[in-house]
Design a protein around this motif. Structure first.
Motif, short mmCIF file in Angstrom:
data_model
loop_
_atom_site.label_atom_id
_atom_site.label_comp_id
_atom_site.label_asym_id
_atom_site.label_seq_id
_atom_site.Cartn_x
_atom_site.Cartn_y
_atom_site.Cartn_z
N GLU A 15 74.19 -3.68 85.21
CA GLU A 15 73.04 -4.54 84.93
C GLU A 15 73.27 -5.94 85.49
O GLU A 15 72.39 -6.54 86.08
N ARG A 16 74.47 -6.47 85.30
CA ARG A 16 74.78 -7.81 85.82
C ARG A 16 74.72 -7.82 87.34
O ARG A 16 74.19 -8.76 87.94
N LEU A 17 75.25 -6.78 87.98
CA LEU A 17 75.23 -6.73 89.44
C LEU A 17 73.81 -6.65 89.99
O LEU A 17 73.48 -7.33 90.97
N THR A 18 72.96 -5.84 89.37
CA THR A 18 71.60 -5.72 89.88
C THR A 18 70.77 -6.97 89.59
O THR A 18 69.86 -7.29 90.33
N SER A 19 71.10 -7.68 88.52
CA SER A 19 70.34 -8.89 88.23
C SER A 19 70.74 -10.03 89.15
O SER A 19 70.03 -11.01 89.27
N GLN A 20 71.87 -9.89 89.85
CA GLN A 20 72.33 -10.93 90.77
C GLN A 20 71.94 -10.62 92.21
O GLN A 20 72.45 -11.22 93.14
N ALA A 21 71.04 -9.69 92.41
CA ALA A 21 70.63 -9.30 93.76
C ALA A 21 70.08 -10.51 94.50
O ALA A 21 69.40 -11.37 93.94
N ASP A 22 70.40 -10.57 95.77
CA ASP A 22 69.97 -11.68 96.61
C ASP A 22 68.48 -11.54 96.92
O ASP A 22 68.07 -10.63 97.63
#
Length: 57
Positions: A15-22
């Motif tokens: 979830e954290r990785l996808t919320s940090q998408a460029d």
């Protein structure tokens, strides 16, 4: 943990990785500027002759 078990930590990490998408990318594709040339090559008859030569070898 057994195979297929729910892993809350892994879920939160993803979830954290996808919320940090460029999100700073251009929506429109880049315009091409240049030229394109097309070479039709040998005639069909010349290609068939070459094929026959290769087939004989």
């Amino acid at each position: 943990m057994s195979f297929g078990a729910y892993d809350e930590g892994e879920h939160e990490r993803r979830e954290r990785l996808t919320s940090q998408a460029d999100a700073e990318f251009e929506e429109a594709p880049e315009e091409f500027s240049g030229s394109v040339s097309y070479d039709s090559g040998d005639s069909a008859e010349a290609l068939l002759d070459q094929f026959e030569e290769i087939k004989e070898d």
